[in-house]
Design an enzyme around this catalytic site. Structure first.
Site, PDB file in Angstrom:
ATOM      1  N   MET A  26       0.842  -1.192   0.000  1.00  0.00           N
ATOM      2  CA  MET A  26       0.000   0.000   0.000  1.00  0.00           C
ATOM      3  C   MET A  26       0.884   1.252   0.000  1.00  0.00           C
ATOM      4  O   MET A  26       0.431   2.342   0.336  1.00  0.00           O
ATOM      5  CB  MET A  26      -0.946   0.003   1.197  1.00  0.00           C
ATOM      6  CG  MET A  26      -1.891  -1.205   1.171  1.00  0.00           C
ATOM      7  SD  MET A  26      -3.463  -0.945   2.010  1.00  0.00           S
ATOM      8  CE  MET A  26      -2.906  -0.575   3.660  1.00  0.00           C
ATOM      9  N   GLY A  27       2.149   1.093  -0.390  1.00  0.00           N
ATOM     10  CA  GLY A  27       3.037   2.240  -0.523  1.00  0.00           C
ATOM     11  C   GLY A  27       3.589   2.731   0.800  1.00  0.00           C
ATOM     12  O   GLY A  27       3.520   2.051   1.812  1.00  0.00           O
ATOM     13  N   LEU A  29       6.777   3.071   1.425  1.00  0.00           N
ATOM     14  CA  LEU A  29       7.598   1.867   1.588  1.00  0.00           C
ATOM     15  C   LEU A  29       8.674   2.038   2.659  1.00  0.00           C
ATOM     16  O   LEU A  29       9.221   3.126   2.835  1.00  0.00           O
ATOM     17  CB  LEU A  29       8.257   1.523   0.249  1.00  0.00           C
ATOM     18  CG  LEU A  29       7.273   1.317  -0.911  1.00  0.00           C
ATOM     19  CD1 LEU A  29       8.032   1.038  -2.207  1.00  0.00           C
ATOM     20  CD2 LEU A  29       6.295   0.186  -0.620  1.00  0.00           C
ATOM     21  N   GLY A  32      11.158  -3.110   5.260  1.00  0.00           N
ATOM     22  CA  GLY A  32      10.473  -4.404   5.206  1.00  0.00           C
ATOM     23  C   GLY A  32       9.998  -4.702   3.785  1.00  0.00           C
ATOM     24  O   GLY A  32      10.254  -5.781   3.232  1.00  0.00           O
ATOM     25  N   HIS A  33       9.318  -3.721   3.175  1.00  0.00           N
ATOM     26  CA  HIS A  33       8.869  -3.904   1.785  1.00  0.00           C
ATOM     27  C   HIS A  33      10.077  -4.136   0.856  1.00  0.00           C
ATOM     28  O   HIS A  33      10.048  -5.001  -0.013  1.00  0.00           O
ATOM     29  CB  HIS A  33       8.160  -2.642   1.271  1.00  0.00           C
ATOM     30  CG  HIS A  33       6.918  -2.256   2.006  1.00  0.00           C
ATOM     31  ND1 HIS A  33       6.823  -1.100   2.733  1.00  0.00           N
ATOM     32  CD2 HIS A  33       5.710  -2.866   2.091  1.00  0.00           C
ATOM     33  CE1 HIS A  33       5.597  -0.990   3.235  1.00  0.00           C
ATOM     34  NE2 HIS A  33       4.905  -2.065   2.874  1.00  0.00           N
ATOM     35  N   LYS A 145       5.022  -9.740   9.525  1.00  0.00           N
ATOM     36  CA  LYS A 145       4.410  -8.841  10.511  1.00  0.00           C
ATOM     37  C   LYS A 145       2.893  -8.954  10.465  1.00  0.00           C
ATOM     38  O   LYS A 145       2.224  -8.868  11.477  1.00  0.00           O
ATOM     39  CB  LYS A 145       4.848  -7.396  10.269  1.00  0.00           C
ATOM     40  CG  LYS A 145       4.686  -6.555  11.522  1.00  0.00           C
ATOM     41  CD  LYS A 145       4.492  -5.118  11.221  1.00  0.00           C
ATOM     42  CE  LYS A 145       3.038  -4.857  11.128  1.00  0.00           C
ATOM     43  NZ  LYS A 145       2.616  -3.613  10.633  1.00  0.00           N
ATOM     44  N   ASP A 146       2.346  -9.148   9.259  1.00  0.00           N
ATOM     45  CA  ASP A 146       0.900  -9.339   9.113  1.00  0.00           C
ATOM     46  C   ASP A 146       0.615 -10.840   9.054  1.00  0.00           C
ATOM     47  O   ASP A 146       0.221 -11.387   8.025  1.00  0.00           O
ATOM     48  CB  ASP A 146       0.411  -8.632   7.843  1.00  0.00           C
ATOM     49  CG  ASP A 146       0.608  -7.131   7.942  1.00  0.00           C
ATOM     50  OD1 ASP A 146       0.056  -6.514   8.854  1.00  0.00           O
ATOM     51  OD2 ASP A 146       1.351  -6.574   7.113  1.00  0.00           O
ATOM     52  N   VAL A 172      10.852  -7.048   9.659  1.00  0.00           N
ATOM     53  CA  VAL A 172      12.051  -6.197   9.769  1.00  0.00           C
ATOM     54  C   VAL A 172      11.789  -5.191  10.888  1.00  0.00           C
ATOM     55  O   VAL A 172      10.703  -4.601  10.964  1.00  0.00           O
ATOM     56  CB  VAL A 172      12.354  -5.495   8.431  1.00  0.00           C
ATOM     57  CG1 VAL A 172      13.559  -4.567   8.563  1.00  0.00           C
ATOM     58  CG2 VAL A 172      12.601  -6.534   7.335  1.00  0.00           C
ATOM     59  N   SER A 182       4.259   1.223   7.866  1.00  0.00           N
ATOM     60  CA  SER A 182       4.002   2.569   7.335  1.00  0.00           C
ATOM     61  C   SER A 182       3.283   3.410   8.376  1.00  0.00           C
ATOM     62  O   SER A 182       3.417   4.627   8.405  1.00  0.00           O
ATOM     63  CB  SER A 182       3.162   2.476   6.062  1.00  0.00           C
ATOM     64  OG  SER A 182       3.777   1.578   5.156  1.00  0.00           O
TER      65      SER A 182
HETATM   66  O1  PAF Z   1      -0.091  -5.753   3.566  1.00  0.00           O
HETATM   67  C1  PAF Z   1      -0.546  -4.833   2.859  1.00  0.00           C
HETATM   68  O2  PAF Z   1       0.076  -3.788   2.648  1.00  0.00           O
HETATM   69  C2  PAF Z   1      -1.923  -4.983   2.236  1.00  0.00           C
HETATM   70  O3  PAF Z   1      -2.804  -5.604   3.098  1.00  0.00           O
HETATM   71  C3  PAF Z   1      -1.893  -5.665   0.857  1.00  0.00           C
HETATM   72  C4  PAF Z   1      -1.391  -7.120   0.979  1.00  0.00           C
HETATM   73  C5  PAF Z   1      -0.983  -4.906  -0.083  1.00  0.00           C
HETATM   74  C6  PAF Z   1      -3.302  -5.719   0.266  1.00  0.00           C
HETATM   75  O4  PAF Z   1      -3.821  -4.431   0.084  1.00  0.00           O
END
Ligand code: PAF
Length: 278
Positions: A26-27, A29, A32-33, A145-146, A172, A182
């Protein structure tokens, strides 16, 4: 790096690439991303990232309107991390007029985050299914993390026979233990200073587990007690669950997920650790 905002353009660009890893985001960043993008590049030879703040996964009183955004910075970071494609659709591209389908992943999406955020995982599953169909990656990368999101996506990929391998990267953390998110940008300096308490609390469960404790209630109580030491932290939940089904467990067998959600002022933070007997 090609930056594409329509499904048609993304599909045309994807056709020119062989094995591809997708990192849905979801930007705004963070490392971790970027660690997922780097891993996707290394493992697949090419990486795509999507940046889409998905309205369907936010509740009516959540932070959709103020979710942090910085597309120019995100694109710079993705390019540096080696991504070949950035998919940056707007909401109308993903949810055109008449859009009606929702994916309900069932029991794995119900407890913990699912209970605290009704409809959240249906929104996540729906957009991730769409992104997987649009990009058709060989592998899709998500952060530990999720943890419940990972369990929901794995269930959906299996149930719907989506031809993708789900890869999960370690959480991370900043040096003081705070898991990167974020949403950490919402924290005031005072709240940021308190936030490492989440990881410290999880580590108290890890320490008990390492010393032989297997009763989930004892582990849960220890985490609550550690968080309770700071009156500014308001606990949404502490869970000890099966990492695949997310069902609460009474005794930890070989593996368990200890997860929590805590509010610090207006900001809601989540974190988890996996206990493993091996
Ligand atoms: O983890 C996230 O940032 C969001 O839940 C995802 C997987 C990009 C879906 O919108």
């Amino acid at each position: 790096m090609q930056v594409l905002s329509t499904i048609a353009a993304l599909r045309a660009a994807r056709r020119g690439i062989g094995t591809l890893g997708l990192v849905p985001t979801m930007g705004f960043l963070h490392r971790g991303h970027l660690s997922l993008v780097e891993r996707a590049c290394a493992e697949c030879g090419a990486a795509a990232a999507s940046i889409f703040v998905n309205p369907a996964q936010f509740g009516p009183h959540e932070d959709l309107g103020r979710y942090p955004r910085d597309l120019p910075r995100d694109l710079r970071l993705l390019e540096q991390a080696g991504a070949s494609l950035a998919f940056v659709p707007d909401a109308g591209e993903i949810y055109p007029p008449g859009f009606a389908t929702r994916i309900d992943v069932g029991a794995v999406a119900e407890p913990l985050e699912g209970a605290a955020r009704p409809g959240h995982f249906s929104g996540v599953a729906t957009v991730v299914a769409k992104l997987l169909n649009i990009v058709q990656p060989d592998r899709a990368y998500f952060g530990q993390k999720d943890a419940q999101q990972v369990a929901v996506i794995r269930r959906m990929v299996r149930d719907l026979d989506i031809p993708v391998e789900v890869v999960v990267g370690d959480t991370v953390r900043d040096p003081d233990g705070l898991a990167l998110s974020s949403r950490n940008t919402y924290l005031t300096p005072g709240q940021r200073a308190r936030a490492p308490a989440l990881h410290r609390a999880l580590r108290s469960a890890e320490a008990l587990f390492a010393a032989g404790e297997r009763r989930a209630a004892v582990l849960r109580t220890a985490v609550h007690a550690a968080l309770g030491a700071d009156a500014e932290l308001s606990v949404d939940y502490v869970g000890v669950s099966d990492p695949d089904t997310m069902e609460e467990i009474e005794r930890v067998g070989s593996r368990a997920l200890v997860s929590l959600a805590v509010r610090l002022g207006r900001t809601r933070l989540i974190d988890n650790v996996v206990l493993s007997a091996s």
